[in-house]
Design an enzyme around this catalytic site. Structure first.
Site, PDB file in Angstrom:
ATOM      1  N   SER A   1     -11.665  -1.741   0.473  1.00  0.00           N
ATOM      2  CA  SER A   1     -10.327  -1.626   1.056  1.00  0.00           C
ATOM      3  C   SER A   1     -10.310  -2.119   2.496  1.00  0.00           C
ATOM      4  O   SER A   1      -9.275  -2.582   2.985  1.00  0.00           O
ATOM      5  CB  SER A   1      -9.853  -0.173   1.014  1.00  0.00           C
ATOM      6  OG  SER A   1      -9.633   0.252  -0.304  1.00  0.00           O
TER       7      SER A   1
ATOM      8  N   HIS B   1      -3.815   4.962   4.518  1.00  0.00           N
ATOM      9  CA  HIS B   1      -4.580   3.810   4.041  1.00  0.00           C
ATOM     10  C   HIS B   1      -3.940   2.494   4.458  1.00  0.00           C
ATOM     11  O   HIS B   1      -4.595   1.592   5.003  1.00  0.00           O
ATOM     12  CB  HIS B   1      -4.707   3.895   2.518  1.00  0.00           C
ATOM     13  CG  HIS B   1      -5.686   2.942   1.932  1.00  0.00           C
ATOM     14  ND1 HIS B   1      -5.311   1.774   1.294  1.00  0.00           N
ATOM     15  CD2 HIS B   1      -7.032   2.977   1.879  1.00  0.00           C
ATOM     16  CE1 HIS B   1      -6.383   1.146   0.866  1.00  0.00           C
ATOM     17  NE2 HIS B   1      -7.445   1.853   1.207  1.00  0.00           N
TER      18      HIS B   1
ATOM     19  N   ASP C   1       0.840  -1.193   0.000  1.00  0.00           N
ATOM     20  CA  ASP C   1       0.000   0.000   0.000  1.00  0.00           C
ATOM     21  C   ASP C   1       0.881   1.252   0.000  1.00  0.00           C
ATOM     22  O   ASP C   1       1.984   1.236  -0.548  1.00  0.00           O
ATOM     23  CB  ASP C   1      -0.932  -0.023   1.215  1.00  0.00           C
ATOM     24  CG  ASP C   1      -2.278   0.614   0.921  1.00  0.00           C
ATOM     25  OD1 ASP C   1      -2.321   1.851   0.811  1.00  0.00           O
ATOM     26  OD2 ASP C   1      -3.285  -0.114   0.797  1.00  0.00           O
TER      27      ASP C   1
END
Length: 770
Positions: free
Chosen positions: A405, A227, A186
């Site tokens: 996600s 994230h 990520d």
């Protein structure tokens, strides 16, 4: 007073009620005692309080009948001043002796204990005895002091029981992902956050954007590089540290690969998929192409090769597990079969449902989706609570993680639980277990269909909702599936027009028994179709694939926002809806144009069918289904039951290298210098040869040719018999030399001695200058 009912003398109403209560209490205590003295059932009541001893009488199994043992037990108990309450369970020769009922003072009770101990200790018939004490036992349950754990409804939903991943029972059996490493590919992982730091794996981490080992995210203008940290917290957040939340596999190790915070190339992606693949077991990838409803993209050549290499060589040959999110383009009418990561046979594609089990507005559909798990929904529903970064505006904890996600890391964490109880699961074993154990549930948006093998699938939810309890129990007793078998049809040239709806183009391909004999393929797993279609508006095309059983897969859904005029160029769609069905039979590809605009008709140029599966028969699949259902009680989920695992392959770690801009500049400079030096060297060699062609001599002076050279030629003398060059030494004496060396011989040693010139060219010359 009614007839037949007479008043008892001297029993007034105010005395009758207490007397009745005393009689009832007497019956309540005396009847069980009498029953307990005559059978073992009394053990449950008399053995729960007061003094009691477990006594093993000295008699070998089977030597004496139960009646005689009971009589002996009665005699021993009486000698000790106790009462024989009966045999203890099914243990022959084991009896429970209890204190006779009655209220006694503390000193009297202690005297009775000492007397009983003395008698039992010296009695010849007593092999072993032990006074029974109260044992402290508690129902196993999970309690965490993490302040946000009560809000983690996806782990333990107290508001709507059952609408969670059913993981607490697995934790109670000490299955927490121990020994498994999950890497989050990520924008980085802030591994210094206290929810992640104890479980962080620096050995499995890397920063491909900065080309260093530390995947720490970098602050950005949008405050958006949190994230990866959020995904990592979902998987392995540490419990009982009085901070934030708990991860699904909180006993696992967590690593990070930073690759999304900068320019991304095919080579960088390939390195990310195989980075430390002997350390990292599971790769969690909550990203993909743009979810804009008009993009068709996926891994390119190197990325595809890395995925394939990962499942073949990763994790000591058992295969890296790649978990990918299905995408968040639902509001744009997107479909995850246009995402090459989501429709790859090498990935586990995970979608999302909200707290109420419904398909969220952002979720995508596709025939290649394997399963779904929980995530956030609309603003009225709760999102996922997880770890957050504490950089910029972050606080280290968030209640707002959502989208697919958030679903993919939950799936990665559940797979980590599976790998703890069965480390040798292959990448295909994991896919099979998900298919076999996912739970179908009612949703009015879902188009559930049950295929020939008995598996239910919908384009919205795959095979159903992931359930940690079912996954782990199935993994515990799982034996590996047979090797992967495949069949590839020839490239089928069609060049046929695609008609507008309601008409359609239908093309067929029959897979015969002979076609499958060499590979041994019997039942299906993935089915892929590669098509090349020209069309002025790509989003108007609809493609359906029918397996031999008649099971339909919408492999190419129409997309209103996709106006690309180039159609499809060798794009591969896939489906898992025929999982477990027979491979042999006729496959039908049906294509139609659902657009309203009067555009030019599309052309199906060519297509190709690829089948993936194994040599399992339909009967084998049914047997495996029955076996797994028998394990769902949890009877195998303990450390004492373990199937043997084959040893993994010893595959060395091969560190990849990313071509960064600075590295590329260096390579260009080195290349230019190499070209310049090559040209210089070639010119030097050419000039040396030209000089040698015009001059010939020796290192020490003139080289007059001996007159007998011509004679030697005429006589056919061999080349090696020719005279050596001669020169004069310092004393003026002629001498011969066998070492002919020129100045250019140091650059071209193979040209040390040039060929001798013909004698006619030497006439009139007394010698040559070296």
């Amino acid at each position: 007073m009614p007839k037949g009912r007479q008043k008892v003398p001297h029993l007034d109403a105010h005395l009758g009620l207490p007397i009745c209560l005393w009689l009832e209490l007497a019956i309540f205590f005396l009847v069980p005692q009498v029953m307990g003295l005559s059978e073992a059932g009394g053990l449950d009541i008399l053995g729960t309080g007061g003094l009691s001893w477990a006594v093993h009488l000295d008699s070998l199994e089977g030597e004496r009948k139960e009646e005689s043992l009971t009589q002996q037990a009665d005699a021993v108990a009486q000698a000790a001043g106790l009462v024989n309450a009966g045999r203890i369970g099914e243990l022959q020769g084991h009896y429970l002796f209890v204190q006779p009922t009655g209220h006694r003072q503390a000193m009297e009770v202690e005297a009775m204990r000492q007397q009983a101990e003395a008698v039992l200790a010296r009695h010849e018939a007593v092999r072993w005895h032990s006074e029974q004490t109260l044992l402290k036992r508690a129902k196993r349950s999970i309690h965490f002091n993490d302040p946000k754990y009560p809000q983690q409804w996806h782990l333990n939903n107290r508001r709507s029981p059952g609408r969670d991943i059913n993981v607490t029972g697995v934790w109670e059996r000490n299955v927490t992902g121990r020994g498994v490493t999950v890497v989050v590919v990520d924008d980085g992982v802030e591994h210094t956050v206290q929810d992640i730091a104890p479980n962080y794996s620096p050995e499995g981490s890397y920063d491909l954007n900065s080309n260093d080992p530390d995947p720490m995210p970098h602050p950005d203008e949008e405050n958006g590089n949190h994230h990866g940290t959020r995904c990592a917290g979902e998987i392995a957040a540490v419990p009982n540290n009085s901070f934030c939340a708990v991860g699904v596999a909180y006993g696992s190790r967590i690593a990070g690969i930073r690759v999304l915070d900068g320019p991304l190339t095919d080579s960088m992606e390939a390195v990310a998929f195989n980075k430390h693949y002997q350390i990292n077991d599971i790769y969690s990838c909550s990203w993909g192409p743009d979810d804009d409803g008009k993009t068709v993209d996926g891994p390119h050549q190197l990325g595809k090769a890395a995925l394939q290499h990962g499942v073949m060589a990763g994790r000591q040959g058992f295969g890296s597990i790649f978990v990918v999110a299905s995408g968040n383009g639902g509001q744009h009418n997107d479909n995850c079969n246009y995402d090459g990561y989501a429709n790859s046979i090498y990935t586990v594609t995970i979608g999302a449902v909200d707290e109420e089990g419904r398909m969220p507005f952002y979720a995508e559909e596709c025939a290649s989706m394997l399963a779904v798990t929980f995530s956030g929904g609309d603003k009225m529903l709760r999102s996922i609570v997880t770890t957050d970064w504490d950089l910029q505006k972050g606080t280290g904890c968030t209640e707002g993680h959502t989208g697919t996600s958030a679903a993919a890391p939950l799936a990665a964490g559940m797979i980590a639980l599976m790998l703890q109880v069965r480390p040798c699961l292959t990448w295909r074993d994991v896919q099979h277990i998900i298919v076999f154990t996912a739970i179908q549930y009612e949703d009015h948006h879902a188009d559930w269909l049950t295929n020939e093998a008995g598996f239910s699938h919908s384009h919205q939810h795959g095979f159903g909702l992931l359930n940690a309890w079912r996954l782990v129990n199935a993994a515990k007793i799982w034996t590996s599936v047979p090797y992967l078998a495949s069949y590839v049809s020839p490239m089928l040239k069609e060049n046929k027009a695609v008609p507008r709806s309601p008409h359609s183009l239908e093309v067929l391909w029959n897979v015969s028994r002979t076609d499958l004999e060499m590979s041994g393929l019997k039942t299906l797993e993935h089915v892929a179709v590669t098509v090349s279609i020209t069309h002025p508006r790509r989003g108007s095309l609809e493609l359906k694939l029918f397996c031999p059983s008649g099971m339909m897969s919408l492999i190419g859904a129409p997309r209103s926002m996709d106006s690309d005029p180039n159609g499809f160029n060798a794009w591969t769609f896939s489906t898992v809806r025929c999982w477990g069905e027979r491979a042999r039979g006729v496959y039908r590809l049906v294509i139609r144009d659902v657009g309203d605009e009067p555009l030019q008709m599309g052309i199906l140029q060519q297509w190709q069918l690829t089948l993936y599966g194994s040599m399992w028969s339909p009967v084998d699949i049914k047997d495996r289904q029955s076996l797994l259902e028998s394990a769902m009680s949890g009877k195998y989920l303990h450390d004492g039951f373990t199937l043997p695992c084959p040893p993994g392959l010893k595959i060395p770690e091969e560190d990849g290298y990313t071509i960064t801009p600075n590295t590329l500049k260096t390579l260009v400079l080195v290349g230019c210098f190499s070209v310049f030096w090559t040209i210089y060297y070639m010119l030097e060699v050419c000039l040396s040869q030209r000089n040698k062609a015009s001059t010939h001599g020796c290192r020490k002076g003139c080289c007059p040719w001996a007159p007998r050279r011509q004679n030697s030629k005429d006589a056919g003398t061999a080349l090696e018999s020719m005279p050596l060059c001669s020169s004069k030494d310092l004393d003026g004496v002629d001498s011969e030399h066998g070492d002919c060396t020129t100045a250019s011989s140091f650059l071209a040693p193979e040209l040390d001695c040039p060929p001798h010139q013909p004698p006619d060219l030497l006439q009139g010359k007394s010698g040559q200058i070296c």
